[in-house]
Design an enzyme around this catalytic site. Structure first.
Site, mmCIF file in Angstrom:
data_model
loop_
_atom_site.group_PDB
_atom_site.id
_atom_site.type_symbol
_atom_site.label_atom_id
_atom_site.label_comp_id
_atom_site.label_asym_id
_atom_site.label_seq_id
_atom_site.Cartn_x
_atom_site.Cartn_y
_atom_site.Cartn_z
ATOM 1 N N GLY A 40 0.837 -1.205 0.000
ATOM 2 C CA GLY A 40 0.000 0.000 0.000
ATOM 3 C C GLY A 40 0.869 1.251 0.000
ATOM 4 C CG ASP A 95 0.921 -4.383 6.038
ATOM 5 O OD1 ASP A 95 0.773 -3.527 5.141
ATOM 6 O OD2 ASP A 95 0.554 -5.566 5.917
ATOM 7 C CG ASP A 98 -7.729 -0.793 3.524
ATOM 8 O OD1 ASP A 98 -7.194 -0.006 2.737
ATOM 9 O OD2 ASP A 98 -7.608 -2.029 3.438
ATOM 10 N N GLY A 111 -7.338 -3.498 1.047
ATOM 11 C CA GLY A 111 -7.747 -2.547 0.011
ATOM 12 C C GLY A 111 -6.976 -2.782 -1.280
ATOM 13 N N GLY A 112 -5.771 -3.318 -1.139
ATOM 14 C CA GLY A 112 -4.957 -3.616 -2.319
ATOM 15 C C GLY A 112 -5.020 -5.091 -2.699
ATOM 16 C CD GLU A 118 -1.372 -6.377 3.030
ATOM 17 O OE1 GLU A 118 -0.908 -5.313 2.629
ATOM 18 O OE2 GLU A 118 -2.595 -6.522 3.236
ATOM 19 C CE LYS A 136 -5.992 4.812 4.929
ATOM 20 N NZ LYS A 136 -4.678 4.250 4.794
HETATM 21 C C1 5RP Z 1 -3.265 -3.721 0.970
HETATM 22 C C2 5RP Z 1 -3.500 -3.169 2.328
HETATM 23 C C3 5RP Z 1 -2.991 -1.792 2.586
HETATM 24 O O1 5RP Z 1 -2.137 -1.833 3.685
HETATM 25 C C4 5RP Z 1 -4.177 -0.898 2.863
HETATM 26 O O2 5RP Z 1 -5.030 -0.940 1.729
HETATM 27 C C5 5RP Z 1 -3.732 0.536 3.141
HETATM 28 O O3 5RP Z 1 -3.174 1.099 1.992
HETATM 29 P P1 5RP Z 1 -2.732 2.612 1.934
HETATM 30 O O4 5RP Z 1 -1.540 2.754 2.821
HETATM 31 O O5 5RP Z 1 -2.424 2.847 0.485
HETATM 32 O O6 5RP Z 1 -3.883 3.461 2.404
HETATM 33 O O7 5RP Z 1 -4.070 -3.766 3.199
HETATM 34 O O8 5RP Z 1 -3.867 -4.977 0.825
#
Ligand code: 5RP
Length: 238
Positions: A40, A95, A98, A111-112, A118, A136
């Site tokens: 992310g 890490d 979201d 989200g990704g 992960e 967040k």
């Molecule tokens: C990907 C994730 C990311 O850590 C999550 O979507 C947060 O992303 P970002 O830092 O771009 O807001 O879980 O699967």
């Protein structure tokens, strides 16, 4: 013109907060560590900064990527990488998320679409540190953000039926610049659901009992959350 300027400064604020959180997490990295590399935009900042620190201080640090993207970025930034089967221990994983529930420190991730890898890396690490911008942090988990499930493609019609029985409003995540569904790094599909998360640990366990579900995006084993603000960081810990 004025419109463009407004949206640019909004982006800059959230970027600054992500940067603050990523820099704070960087202080936790010591020479000799094996570090889980999240996915992310926030984790990406951490990876770039880690690459810079390794080069400047000539550190011996290895990264365990959680996605194809984090692997590519680690390589680009000179971080030597190891796969899970090459290391006995992961000292720390850093890490993004979201959503973070302030009360329980439970998360929604994925989200990704990388939440399976992960979760493996983050949960097997000796310490799991989450880095987020202040937007967040929520009081009630899952009101606005769906929980993603990684699902074996052959099982999706049955998984959808099971989720409808649970009133979880399931929707298959569709790709944006390709026809059809999003396909994960593991060759699976993503189904997003809205589900009551009053007891996140129970729901995390329960969703994985549906045959065909590989992993869900609820994370309940978190050691520390670093929340970036414009000029400071806030540490959330149980
Ligand atoms: C990907 C994730 C990311 O850590 C999550 O979507 C947060 O992303 P970002 O830092 O771009 O807001 O879980 O699967």
């Amino acid at each position: 013109m004025a419109k463009g300027r407004r949206s640019k400064s909004k982006t800059t604020n959230s970027e600054q907060e992500k940067y603050m959180a990523a820099r704070e997490a960087l202080n936790l990295i010591k020479d000799g560590m094996i570090v889980g590399l999240g996915s992310g935009t926030t984790a990406n900042i951490f990876i770039e900064e880690l690459g810079r620190r390794i080069a400047e201080e000539e550190l011996s640090v290895f990264g365990v990527p959680t996605s194809f993207e984090s692997r590519m970025l680690a390589i680009k930034n000179g971080i030597p990488i190891v796969s899970l089967d090459q290391c006995d221990v992961i000292d720390i994983a850093v890490d993004g998320a979201d959503e973070v529930e302030r009360r329980s420190l439970s998360l929604i991730k994925g989200g990704g679409g990388c939440h399976t890898m992960e979760k493996i890396v983050d949960y097997f690490a000796e310490e799991f540190v989450v880095i987020v911008d202040s937007g967040k942090v929520v009081e009630v988990l899952g009101d606005k953000t769906p929980v993603p499930l990684e699902v074996l493609p052959c099982a999706y019609p049955f998984v959808l039926k099971e989720l409808l029985k649970r009133d979880a409003a399931p929707s298959i995540r569709m790709a944006e610049r390709k026809r059809g569904p999003v396909i994960t790094d593991n060759g699976n599909m993503i189904i997003d659901v809205f589900i009551d998360l009053k007891d996140p640990e129970k729901v995390e366990r329960e969703l994985n009992t549906i045959p065909g579900v590989v992993e869900n995006g609820i994370f309940t084993k978190v050691d520390k959350v670093i929340v970036g603000h414009k000029n400071k960081v806030e540490i959330l810990q149980k």
